[in-house]
Scaffold this active site. Structure first.
Site, mmCIF file in Angstrom:
data_model
loop_
_atom_site.group_PDB
_atom_site.id
_atom_site.type_symbol
_atom_site.label_atom_id
_atom_site.label_comp_id
_atom_site.label_asym_id
_atom_site.label_seq_id
_atom_site.Cartn_x
_atom_site.Cartn_y
_atom_site.Cartn_z
ATOM 1 N N GLU A 172 -2.993 -10.192 6.402
ATOM 2 C CA GLU A 172 -1.907 -9.978 5.430
ATOM 3 C C GLU A 172 -0.886 -9.082 6.114
ATOM 4 O O GLU A 172 -1.200 -7.955 6.482
ATOM 5 C CB GLU A 172 -2.450 -9.215 4.212
ATOM 6 C CG GLU A 172 -2.987 -10.079 3.116
ATOM 7 C CD GLU A 172 -3.283 -9.245 1.868
ATOM 8 O OE1 GLU A 172 -4.175 -8.374 1.925
ATOM 9 O OE2 GLU A 172 -2.641 -9.475 0.832
ATOM 10 N N GLU A 206 -9.144 -9.439 -8.226
ATOM 11 C CA GLU A 206 -7.828 -9.927 -7.784
ATOM 12 C C GLU A 206 -7.630 -9.361 -6.389
ATOM 13 O O GLU A 206 -7.335 -8.173 -6.233
ATOM 14 C CB GLU A 206 -6.727 -9.429 -8.730
ATOM 15 C CG GLU A 206 -6.831 -9.946 -10.148
ATOM 16 C CD GLU A 206 -6.424 -11.411 -10.294
ATOM 17 O OE1 GLU A 206 -5.848 -11.975 -9.342
ATOM 18 O OE2 GLU A 206 -6.703 -11.981 -11.351
ATOM 19 N N LYS A 208 -8.738 3.763 -12.810
ATOM 20 C CA LYS A 208 -8.655 4.513 -11.545
ATOM 21 C C LYS A 208 -7.485 3.944 -10.754
ATOM 22 O O LYS A 208 -7.589 2.917 -10.083
ATOM 23 C CB LYS A 208 -9.976 4.316 -10.785
ATOM 24 C CG LYS A 208 -10.387 5.436 -9.854
ATOM 25 C CD LYS A 208 -9.394 5.745 -8.772
ATOM 26 C CE LYS A 208 -9.403 4.743 -7.656
ATOM 27 N NZ LYS A 208 -8.300 4.965 -6.683
ATOM 28 N N CYS A 254 0.587 -9.147 -2.900
ATOM 29 C CA CYS A 254 -0.471 -10.126 -2.610
ATOM 30 C C CYS A 254 0.112 -11.525 -2.609
ATOM 31 O O CYS A 254 -0.411 -12.420 -1.965
ATOM 32 C CB CYS A 254 -1.579 -10.001 -3.643
ATOM 33 S SG CYS A 254 -0.948 -10.134 -5.320
HETATM 34 P P1 NAP Z 1 -7.346 -1.192 -1.524
HETATM 35 O O1 NAP Z 1 -7.326 -0.271 -0.358
HETATM 36 O O2 NAP Z 1 -8.433 -2.207 -1.600
HETATM 37 O O3 NAP Z 1 -7.357 -0.256 -2.819
HETATM 38 C C1 NAP Z 1 -7.298 -0.764 -4.119
HETATM 39 C C2 NAP Z 1 -7.873 0.242 -5.078
HETATM 40 O O4 NAP Z 1 -9.263 0.406 -4.785
HETATM 41 C C3 NAP Z 1 -7.250 1.634 -4.975
HETATM 42 O O5 NAP Z 1 -7.227 2.217 -6.240
HETATM 43 C C4 NAP Z 1 -8.246 2.353 -4.067
HETATM 44 O O6 NAP Z 1 -8.223 3.745 -4.246
HETATM 45 C C5 NAP Z 1 -9.537 1.785 -4.588
HETATM 46 N N1 NAP Z 1 -10.672 1.896 -3.663
HETATM 47 C C6 NAP Z 1 -10.656 1.944 -2.318
HETATM 48 N N2 NAP Z 1 -11.932 2.055 -1.855
HETATM 49 C C7 NAP Z 1 -12.740 2.071 -2.947
HETATM 50 C C8 NAP Z 1 -14.147 2.170 -3.126
HETATM 51 N N3 NAP Z 1 -15.000 2.267 -2.112
HETATM 52 N N4 NAP Z 1 -14.638 2.175 -4.394
HETATM 53 C C9 NAP Z 1 -13.808 2.072 -5.451
HETATM 54 N N5 NAP Z 1 -12.452 1.984 -5.338
HETATM 55 C C10 NAP Z 1 -11.935 1.962 -4.093
HETATM 56 O O7 NAP Z 1 -5.992 -2.002 -1.665
HETATM 57 P P2 NAP Z 1 -4.512 -1.440 -1.626
HETATM 58 O O8 NAP Z 1 -4.159 -1.134 -0.225
HETATM 59 O O9 NAP Z 1 -4.324 -0.368 -2.658
HETATM 60 O O10 NAP Z 1 -3.683 -2.710 -2.137
HETATM 61 C C11 NAP Z 1 -3.284 -3.734 -1.306
HETATM 62 C C12 NAP Z 1 -4.253 -4.915 -1.401
HETATM 63 O O11 NAP Z 1 -4.325 -5.328 -2.758
HETATM 64 C C13 NAP Z 1 -3.765 -6.123 -0.641
HETATM 65 O O12 NAP Z 1 -4.863 -6.737 -0.016
HETATM 66 C C14 NAP Z 1 -3.188 -7.021 -1.741
HETATM 67 O O13 NAP Z 1 -3.163 -8.388 -1.424
HETATM 68 C C15 NAP Z 1 -4.136 -6.735 -2.860
HETATM 69 N N6 NAP Z 1 -3.523 -7.068 -4.153
HETATM 70 C C16 NAP Z 1 -3.994 -8.150 -4.822
HETATM 71 C C17 NAP Z 1 -3.403 -8.521 -6.033
HETATM 72 C C18 NAP Z 1 -3.886 -9.715 -6.783
HETATM 73 O O14 NAP Z 1 -3.536 -9.838 -7.953
HETATM 74 N N7 NAP Z 1 -4.663 -10.598 -6.193
HETATM 75 C C19 NAP Z 1 -2.354 -7.751 -6.543
HETATM 76 C C20 NAP Z 1 -1.906 -6.646 -5.832
HETATM 77 C C21 NAP Z 1 -2.510 -6.305 -4.627
HETATM 78 P P3 NAP Z 1 -7.345 4.690 -3.264
HETATM 79 O O15 NAP Z 1 -6.084 3.957 -2.998
HETATM 80 O O16 NAP Z 1 -7.150 5.900 -4.067
HETATM 81 O O17 NAP Z 1 -8.168 4.860 -2.040
#
Ligand code: NAP
Length: 491
Positions: free
Chosen positions: A391, A260, A184, A294
């Site tokens: 962040e 992650e 997804k 991240c």
């Molecule tokens: P996010 O809003 O948490 O979304 C991540 C993924 O989860 C997306 O595919 C999103 O779908 C999905 N999602 C959202 N709500 C969900 C739910 N209730 N159930 C299932 N899936 C759900 O994060 P983001 O804004 O895309 O990414 C930025 C964040 O990722 C930052 O906090 C960054 O630090 C972190 N990150 C961490 C790493 C690591 O390796 N530690 C690497 C990269 C990024 P939709 O977008 O389609 O809503």
């Protein structure tokens, strides 16, 4: 790259759901638009899955699981190796596609294709090295045999900021281990993942082994999959709040998870640091992906004896940066992903300034139709400023000072997160002390980038559970099973 290249690349990308080896529409027939953040223009419309599509994808993954696990590891390895070769062959087109949907500079997109592909090569090499062990128990009365087997069908959820690497880092080791997957991707950037999955199919991944659902209703689609007993593993990369919601859902079935999550990396510059190297490292750690990583350095903690000089040197470099579209030559900083990200950067800068920070350069929205924010240096950031705990996820380099190593470590650890830290010092013993005292899963010592397919990427504290890449990456997709037998020499 020309407008004709852009049109060709966009025309080639599949836009349906990929379930059981077939591309097709969502059950509802609905689609959603993907936009270029540099212009706001729609670049593609993709299928918008609902819960029934998600469960159909899980049906396919569950049905394909036994046959995929039974395929010889060498065959799985060969399929992944073919996918790696195709990724390399099509690197330019994939990079352009990524820039169109996500905005990052073309050079950085090329870098991500190279980096992301390495997880596929690494997993193809690891597929044939999964091994167990054989031993005599301490009493000498029996033999213990430990074997590894695939966990089973996995749900892999990825974020928008690294659309290829976050997908390859999960899909490749899962396939290498013998697991089938439902993927997804984020709704802001589904296209690169769809193109990668098309490559996997072309490389010979059998029907049902990889399935992709694109959707604007992430929770509605994922929750029924997570609660379904056929799913054996959830691997998530994204924000800590969403990760914690998913952990709560997964806990009901004691579903195996890898998480992650978010970061808040400290970047420490000591008074004995090579300042030229520290400045280069700082620019990489802060401005790669416009700070939307991240691993982005979030808090620059600089020894008070070298702080003015460090700020002067980074400000000179940041002032010279050019904002613009990621496809254009001569651009150093592309757009942020959307307007919310710009508003957040604006708010965090205003908050820090209201508490005493000084803007050395930048500090405002960029002009034009895209979602731009100026590359910014903030000096004298005071305790209590929101950007020390949030962040930033934007091009804001925020500097505060420390007096000695103990204070530096205390400030660095003063966060709920623990993904990565950076430190610049010429003192090796100090570097070793930092590795033992900083609460972090990864430490960049005199370097501004730590990511590598051969290394175990991941965090401690609220930054997550588990590791991706390295020898550890494939273990996340393997169960350990142990067999006890009698002493074969006993009568
Ligand atoms: P996010 O809003 O948490 O979304 C991540 C993924 O989860 C997306 O595919 C999103 O779908 C999905 N999602 C959202 N709500 C969900 C739910 N209730 N159930 C299932 N899936 C759900 O994060 P983001 O804004 O895309 O990414 C930025 C964040 O990722 C930052 O906090 C960054 O630090 C972190 N990150 C961490 C790493 C690591 O390796 N530690 C690497 C990269 C990024 P939709 O977008 O389609 O809503």
């Amino acid at each position: 790259m020309s407008a004709a290249d852009e049109a060709r690349v966009l025309a080639a990308v599949p836009t349906g759901l990929f379930v059981d080896g077939e591309w097709g529409p969502a059950a509802s027939g609905r689609t959603f638009d993907v936009r270029d953040p540099s212009t706001g223009e729609v670049v593609a419309s993709v299928a918008d899955a609902d819960a029934s599509d998600g469960l159909r994808a899980l049906d396919a993954a569950a049905a394909a699981q036994a046959a995929w696990a039974a395929i010889p590891p060498r065959t799985r390895s060969d399929v992944l190796r073919r996918a790696f070769d195709l990724l390399r062959e099509r690197a330019d087109d994939l990079a352009l596609l990524m820039t169109l949907e996500m905005g990052k500079l073309l050079a950085e997109s090329r870098g991500e294709v190279a980096y992301g592909s390495e997880f596929v090569r690494w997993a193809s090499e690891e597929a044939v090295r999964v091994s167990g062990r054989y031993g005599t128990n301490p009493e000498g009365t029996g033999r213990t045999i430990v074997l590894k087997r695939p966990v089973g069908p996995c749900l892999l959820i990825t974020p928008w900021n690294f659309p290829l690497a976050m997908a390859t880092r999960k899909i490749a080791p899962a396939l290498a281990a013998g697991c089938t997957v439902v993927v997804k991707p984020a709704d802001l950037t589904p296209l690169t993942t769809l193109a990668f999955v098309a490559i996997l199919a072309e490389a010979g991944v059998p029907d049902g082994v990889v399935n992709v659902v694109t959707t604007t209703s992430a929770g509605e689609v994922c929750e029924p999959i997570i609660r379904d007993p056929r799913l054996r593993k959830l691997s998530f990369t994204g924000s800590t709040p969403v990760g914690s919601t998913l952990l709560a859902q997964a806990s009901e079935r004691v579903l195996r998870t890898s998480m992650e999550l978010g970061g808040n990396a400290p970047f420490l510059v000591f008074d004995d640091a090579d300042l030229d190297a520290a400045v280069e490292g700082a620019l990489l750690a802060k401005f790669r992906n416009v700070g939307q990583a991240c691993t982005a350095a979030n808090r620059f903690l600089v020894h008070e004896a070298v702080s003015d000089e460090f700020v002067r040197r980074v400000t000179d470099r940041v002032e010279a940066m050019t904002l613009g579209r990621g496809t254009d030559d001569g651009v150093d900083v592309g757009p942020l992903i959307d307007d919310r990200a710009v508003a957040k950067a604006e708010h965090l800068v205003a908050d820090a300034v209201s508490r005493g920070a000084v803007v050395r350069t930048g500090g405002s929205r960029g002009g034009g139709t895209g979602t731009f924010f100026e590359p910014t240096v903030l000096d004298g950031v005071q305790p209590g400023s929101e950007l020390l705990t949030a962040e930033i996820f934007g091009p804001v380099l925020a500097v505060s000072t420390f007096a000695d190593e103990e204070e530096a470590v205390r400030q660095a650890n003063d966060t709920e997160f623990g993904l990565v830290a950076y430190a610049f010092t010429r003192d090796l013993a100090r570097g070793q002390r930092l590795a033992e005292t900083l609460e972090t899963g990864m430490l960049g010592l005199n370097v501004g980038v730590v990511s590598n397919a051969s290394a175990p990427f991941g965090g401690v504290k609220a930054s997550g559970l588990g590791r991706e890449g390295g020898l550890e990456g494939i273990q996340e997709y393997l169960e350990t099973v142990y067999l006890m037998t009698p002493d074969p020499f006993a009568a």
